[in-house]
Motif scaffolding. Structure first.
Motif, PDB file in Angstrom:
ATOM      1  N   ARG A 189      -7.087   1.202  -5.699  1.00 40.98           N
ATOM      2  CA  ARG A 189      -6.613   2.180  -4.508  1.00 40.98           C
ATOM      3  C   ARG A 189      -7.752   2.864  -4.073  1.00 40.98           C
ATOM      4  O   ARG A 189      -8.481   3.616  -5.061  1.00 40.98           O
ATOM      5  CB  ARG A 189      -5.437   3.106  -4.914  1.00 40.98           C
ATOM      6  N   GLY A 228       0.691  -1.498  -0.033  1.00 44.05           N
ATOM      7  CA  GLY A 228       0.108   0.011  -0.118  1.00 44.05           C
ATOM      8  C   GLY A 228       0.885   1.309  -0.251  1.00 44.05           C
ATOM      9  O   GLY A 228       0.341   2.249  -0.582  1.00 44.05           O
ATOM     10  N   SER A 264      -3.682  -1.035  -5.262  1.00 43.02           N
ATOM     11  CA  SER A 264      -2.790  -1.479  -4.193  1.00 43.02           C
ATOM     12  C   SER A 264      -2.606  -3.096  -4.508  1.00 43.02           C
ATOM     13  O   SER A 264      -3.263  -3.876  -4.324  1.00 43.02           O
ATOM     14  CB  SER A 264      -3.811  -1.252  -2.824  1.00 43.02           C
TER      15      SER A 264
END
Length: 272
Positions: free
Chosen positions: A202, A178, A185
């Motif tokens: 994300r 992350g 991600s």
């Protein structure tokens, strides 16, 4: 009724977004009965940590021994342990797996950047805790600290670091990417069978407080359910389920409107 039972061994967060509080919320959201052993009190909110008050190692050990003497625990999540003595005490207590498979989130630095573990404790994690860990879930800075290398800066660097961590003793490693940025991600799961990538879009949000705690406790909850059902422990589908849960919690986090810094994720998204 026989319930799946999960244990969290971690510190307390008064703001409720991370630590013991986040873990117990996650267990409940995923239909698992939660138990808890406290390792530290913290003074913190969504803007940062202003103080840490460790629980003495012998009392952490007493909590664990007393709980496990009475309650059958199907999976255990480890969070902030803080001191080397506590790390060694917890590792010794769980060496024979009385709490089922162990998911270890090697909490070292809060989202706000505040350090939450001593340097000596990092060494104890390497030598004592990793060998009794079934799934290690470090983020990029934590992986670098454990390996004593520079943090990964690209997705391509995740797999080699995950394999290196696997060689240090845990049965499996989920290295979370992350911190790398980008539209997705990307996490990397390393096991004896090989390396798998798992991706999610994300989420553009400031409500990221407790994301690591929430993911690892979701994994422990799903492992507890699998253990109660008698299923083989296959981390790949459990990682997918835990990431789906966290994705929904991240997407709904800002709807809570809690705090003025990094707000919490919404542990009961779609359930309230």
């Amino acid at each position: 009724m026989n319930a799946a039972v999960a244990l969290t061994v971690a510190g307390s967060d008064p703001s409720g977004g991370a630590g013991i509080q986040a873990d117990l919320k996650t267990f409940s959201a995923l239909g698992v009965y939660g138990t808890a052993v406290l390792t530290a009190l913290t003074a913190q909110n969504t803007r940062g940590v202003t103080g840490v008050h460790p629980v003495p190692a012998d009392f952490v050990g007493a909590q664990l021994a007393t709980l496990l003497d009475d309650v059958t625990v199907h999976a255990t999540k480890l969070g902030m342990l803080g001191t080397a003595d506590v790390v060694r005490t917890v590792a010794a207590a769980l060496a024979d797996r009385p709490g089922g498979p162990v998911v270890c989130d090697p909490v070292m630095v809060a989202t706000s950047g505040d350090r939450l573990i001593s340097v000596e404790a990092v060494d104890a994690v390497r030598t004592d805790l990793l060998p009794v860990t079934d799934l290690l879930t470090p983020n990029v800075p934590e992986a670098a600290a454990l390996l004593d290398v520079a943090p990964a800066t690209t997705v391509e660097e995740l797999a080699p670091q995950a394999r290196a961590l696997l060689e240090m003793g845990p049965a499996a490693v989920l290295l979370k990417g992350g911190h790398l940025g980008g539209d997705e991600s990307v996490d990397v799961l390393a096991t004896a069978a090989g390396v798998l990538e798992t991706r999610r879009p994300r989420v553009a949000t400031t409500s990221t407080h407790g994301t690591g705690c929430t993911l690892s406790s979701a994994l422990a909850a799903l492992a507890a359910r699998a253990r109660l059902a008698g299923d083989d422990l296959d981390w790949a589908p459990l990682v997918d389920g835990a990431r789906d849960y966290l994705q929904a919690a991240l997407e709904a986090g800002e709807s809570l409107g809690v705090g003025s810094g990094h707000g919490p994720v919404h542990h009961f998204a779609g359930r309230w």
